[in-house]
Design an enzyme around this catalytic site. Structure first.
Site, mmCIF file in Angstrom:
data_model
loop_
_atom_site.group_PDB
_atom_site.id
_atom_site.type_symbol
_atom_site.label_atom_id
_atom_site.label_comp_id
_atom_site.label_asym_id
_atom_site.label_seq_id
_atom_site.Cartn_x
_atom_site.Cartn_y
_atom_site.Cartn_z
ATOM 1 N N GLN A 176 0.820 -1.200 0.000
ATOM 2 C CA GLN A 176 0.000 0.000 0.000
ATOM 3 C C GLN A 176 0.863 1.262 0.000
ATOM 4 O OE1 GLN A 176 -2.594 0.231 3.382
ATOM 5 N NE2 GLN A 176 -4.083 1.532 2.338
ATOM 6 N N HIS A 180 0.955 3.629 -3.492
ATOM 7 C CA HIS A 180 0.270 4.919 -3.419
ATOM 8 C C HIS A 180 1.139 6.083 -3.870
ATOM 9 C CE1 HIS A 180 -3.042 2.782 -1.865
ATOM 10 N NE2 HIS A 180 -3.704 3.858 -1.498
ATOM 11 N N HIS A 360 -7.770 -5.181 -1.237
ATOM 12 C CA HIS A 360 -8.347 -4.995 0.097
ATOM 13 C C HIS A 360 -8.614 -6.284 0.877
ATOM 14 C CE1 HIS A 360 -8.840 -1.144 -1.974
ATOM 15 N NE2 HIS A 360 -8.537 -0.650 -0.789
ATOM 16 N N SER A 501 4.314 -3.998 -13.592
ATOM 17 C CA SER A 501 5.223 -3.896 -12.475
ATOM 18 C C SER A 501 6.684 -3.850 -12.959
ATOM 19 C CB SER A 501 4.938 -5.081 -11.556
ATOM 20 O OG SER A 501 5.946 -5.240 -10.634
HETATM 21 MN MN1 MNH Z 1 -7.126 1.058 -0.313
HETATM 22 C C1 MNH Z 1 -7.996 3.276 -2.725
HETATM 23 C C2 MNH Z 1 -9.463 2.438 1.791
HETATM 24 C C3 MNH Z 1 -6.002 -0.899 2.270
HETATM 25 C C4 MNH Z 1 -4.895 -0.439 -2.433
HETATM 26 N N1 MNH Z 1 -8.478 2.550 -0.448
HETATM 27 C C5 MNH Z 1 -8.673 3.365 -1.538
HETATM 28 C C6 MNH Z 1 -9.729 4.304 -1.246
HETATM 29 C C7 MNH Z 1 -10.144 4.070 0.036
HETATM 30 C C8 MNH Z 1 -9.357 2.980 0.534
HETATM 31 C C9 MNH Z 1 -11.239 4.804 0.807
HETATM 32 C C10 MNH Z 1 -10.297 5.346 -2.185
HETATM 33 C C11 MNH Z 1 -11.287 4.623 -3.045
HETATM 34 C C12 MNH Z 1 -12.477 5.406 -3.460
HETATM 35 O O1 MNH Z 1 -12.738 6.500 -2.950
HETATM 36 O O2 MNH Z 1 -13.187 4.859 -4.325
HETATM 37 N N2 MNH Z 1 -7.628 0.828 1.669
HETATM 38 C C13 MNH Z 1 -8.662 1.459 2.329
HETATM 39 C C14 MNH Z 1 -8.768 0.950 3.695
HETATM 40 C C15 MNH Z 1 -7.771 0.012 3.826
HETATM 41 C C16 MNH Z 1 -7.066 -0.058 2.550
HETATM 42 C C17 MNH Z 1 -9.808 1.407 4.693
HETATM 43 C C18 MNH Z 1 -7.415 -0.854 4.987
HETATM 44 C C19 MNH Z 1 -8.115 -1.031 6.030
HETATM 45 N N3 MNH Z 1 -5.684 -0.403 -0.111
HETATM 46 C C20 MNH Z 1 -5.390 -1.094 1.032
HETATM 47 C C21 MNH Z 1 -4.352 -2.038 0.772
HETATM 48 C C22 MNH Z 1 -4.035 -1.926 -0.556
HETATM 49 C C23 MNH Z 1 -4.877 -0.883 -1.112
HETATM 50 C C24 MNH Z 1 -3.724 -2.990 1.776
HETATM 51 C C25 MNH Z 1 -2.997 -2.774 -1.234
HETATM 52 C C26 MNH Z 1 -2.138 -2.503 -2.074
HETATM 53 N N4 MNH Z 1 -6.562 1.333 -2.255
HETATM 54 C C27 MNH Z 1 -5.603 0.625 -2.931
HETATM 55 C C28 MNH Z 1 -5.434 1.200 -4.246
HETATM 56 C C29 MNH Z 1 -6.321 2.291 -4.321
HETATM 57 C C30 MNH Z 1 -7.028 2.346 -3.045
HETATM 58 C C31 MNH Z 1 -4.467 0.723 -5.309
HETATM 59 C C32 MNH Z 1 -6.498 3.281 -5.464
HETATM 60 C C33 MNH Z 1 -5.798 4.568 -5.053
HETATM 61 C C34 MNH Z 1 -5.957 5.669 -6.040
HETATM 62 O O3 MNH Z 1 -6.117 5.383 -7.214
HETATM 63 O O4 MNH Z 1 -5.861 6.833 -5.640
#
Ligand code: MNH
Length: 556
Positions: A176, A180, A360, A501
């Protein structure tokens, strides 16, 4: 007549092109190793090469085969064999992608914007044309299944299922934190808009723009500004370094820190990586100052940043990708094996890559910090937990806790809304079907729902909802697809993700022959830091006292 491009007649990366007469079309096969009406016929030498080319499934089988471990041990230890193998991996993965990219998220056809406009993602396949009979072209039903029904039927976690590969949650937070820095959707604009720098640029550590970067710097000896809390160095509080951060209302001051990305206050695991990388930058600056007592703050800072960038790529390839791939061949970071070979040092982030990286299900429902169980909802926005328990205990605990299986029925409660949005964004972007993406990445499209899921219950539900296996959506297919034996992912995530990647890592400017040399990194000592970086050292060089367990795989 129906737009003929709606049935995606062109194969092997041929481009479907509408003719003057309604209903007519051509496939543009120019510069491809195929010809014919649908670019279906290989030229003679291509036919020979294809005849010898093993399928992605067999290549994977060879690389993970216990019976061939002896062979990979030899390859790993003989330099010219290993260089050859690594070069094959890099080149064969990268050549699957279009470089430069052909498509972006505004238009349905090739534009120069795909390369030049950095505020839109590139895309790998053009969208389903708007005038098609169904959302997937000609296959499937007139409307896609209700998104909430999909979430409920296939994705809600009933009981936590761990990753059979044994990944730790230290791995998931690395994923993550790392991704990001380049997956940055401008959600307020639209799901195809982005504020990404389109590559590995370590903005996750230093902030996304020069203003934030200045706020994170101390302007002394090249270092980042840090504070001592509980006898350890940590990032500054948000009130003391006013970078742009997104905290929900009501988060106490001692959990509000100034970090490299506006959302990194979300999870203590992200805060841990931010802390460790900032300490690493400052450690590197001390070494550079020993080597170059005459250098000013700016030069120490800039060179330190190049070194942490190099370390990032080294660790991503050799610790992270190696873990995810679980190949017996050593996946090594050796930019020099590409020198003199056709390889372009430019990269653009592709929106489908972003979607497939929505991992997720890896998130557990609670965290174990040295024996204390903290529920997910009490863990979010709690950076102060890292200060309280210390970086050593935190690292150790995260290394011992298992991540979830990236699969069906495994989305925890707090991530269900993200899943829902991801599916809806895919529809907004008019992604082609899961099977079309498989074909694009040289994987055999599934011919039945049972073949896709490897079972019958979900297959029957899917059939009821989609009607045709060629109409399943990309993200849904990637999650419901059967898993390889003891594998975290199915074949589509791996064979689609690996090219993006590899390309994103090896096409970084520092991997080019003009950058990849000691002077770029402040001399031999800096270059060596890059060439010998490991995940273990990253943590242990930056945590006082006894080194904790640092591992992407939980102990047996
Ligand atoms: Mn995660 C985007 C919440 C863990 C990969 N994540 C988002 C968004 C939220 C979010 C809210 C925004 C999406 C939207 O508004 O539609 N993420 C979480 C939460 C957890 C989390 C609450 C843990 C608990 N996320 C992870 C993990 C990964 C991950 C672990 C693994 C790699 N998430 C992403 C990716 C995006 C995202 C990739 C897309 C980000 C972007 O494009 O800005």
């Amino acid at each position: 007549p129906v737009n003929p491009c709606c049935s995606f007649p062109c194969q092997n990366r041929g481009v479907c092109f509408n003719g003057k007469e309604p209903g007519s079309y051509t496939c543009d096969c120019a510069n491809l190793p195929f010809y014919g009406k649908h670019c279906e016929t290989p030229y003679f030498w291509t036919r020979i090469a294809l005849w010898f080319k093993p399928s992605p499934e067999s290549v994977h089988g060879l690389l993970v085969s216990e019976n061939l471990k002896w062979l990979w041990d030899i390859v790993n230890s003989v330099k010219f064999l290993h260089d050859w193998a690594i070069r094959r991996v890099y080149l064969s993965r990268a050549e699957i992608l279009d470089t430069p990219p052909l498509y972006e998220t505004i238009h349905d056809y090739t534009t120069i914007t795909a390369t030049t406009n950095h505020s839109v993602y590139a895309r790998c396949l053009p969208p389903v044309p708007l005038d098609c009979p169904t959302p997937m072209g000609v296959k499937g039903k007139k409307t896609l299944p209700d998104v909430d029904l999909l979430v409920k039927t296939f994705f809600v976690r009933e009981k936590f299922r761990p990753d059979p590969q044994g990944s730790s949650v230290l791995m998931t937070f690395f994923a993550q934190h790392f991704t990001h820095m380049f997956f940055k959707t401008s959600y307020r604009a639209n799901p195809g808009a982005t504020w990404s720098g389109h590559g590995v640029d370590v903005t996750s550590i230093y902030g996304s723009n020069v203003t934030d970067e200045h706020l994170l710097r101390s302007f002394k000896d090249g270092k980042l500004k840090m504070q001592v809390l509980n006898n350890e160095e940590f990032p500054m509080y948000a009130r003391d370094a006013r970078v742009f951060m997104m905290y929900p209302p009501g988060i106490p001051e001692d959990s509000r820190f100034a970090l490299g990305h506006p959302f990194f206050g979300l999870l203590p695991g992200l805060f841990l990586y931010q802390t460790i990388w900032m300490r690493e930058h400052n450690r590197v600056c001390d070494i550079l100052r020993e080597e170059h007592p005459d250098w000013d703050d700016e030069r120490l800072f800039q060179t330190g940043k190049l070194i942490t960038l190099g370390e990032t790529i080294k660790i991503v390839v050799e610790d992270y990708v190696q873990h995810l791939a679980s190949y017996y061949v050593n996946v090594a970071f050796k930019p020099e094996v590409l020198f003199g070979y056709p390889f372009q040092y430019s990269n653009k982030i592709v929106v489908e890559f972003n979607h497939l990286y929505h991992w997720h299900p890896l998130m557990p429902d609670s965290f174990n910090i040295s024996g204390n169980i903290v529920k997910m909802k009490d863990y979010m926005f709690r950076s102060d937990l890292v200060v309280k328990h210390g970086t050593a205990a935190m690292t150790d605990s995260l290394s011992r806790q298992r991540a979830g299986h990236m699969s069906h029925h495994n989305h925890g409660a707090v991530t269900l809304h993200v899943l829902r949005d991801t599916i809806l964004h895919g529809r907004d972007l008019r992604f082609q079907s899961f099977n079309n993406y498989r074909a694009r990445f040289n994987l055999k499209p599934y011919s039945s729902f049972e073949e896709l899921t490897g079972e019958t219950k979900m297959a029957a539900e899917l059939e009821r909802l989609y009607g045709d296996v060629d109409a399943v959506e990309m993200y849904v297919g990637m999650l419901l697809e059967k898993r390889r034996k003891r594998a975290l992912f199915g074949s589509t995530i791996v064979d689609m993700g690996a090219p993006f990647s590899v390309k994103g890592l090896l096409a970084n400017p520092i991997c080019s022959p003009v950058y990849w040399k000691p002077s770029t990194f402040g001399g031999e000592r800096g270059f060596d830091i890059v060439r010998t970086a490991t995940l273990q050292k990253l943590f242990c060089n930056n945590i006082k006292g006894k080194c904790p367990l640092v591992s992407f795989r939980v102990p047996e």
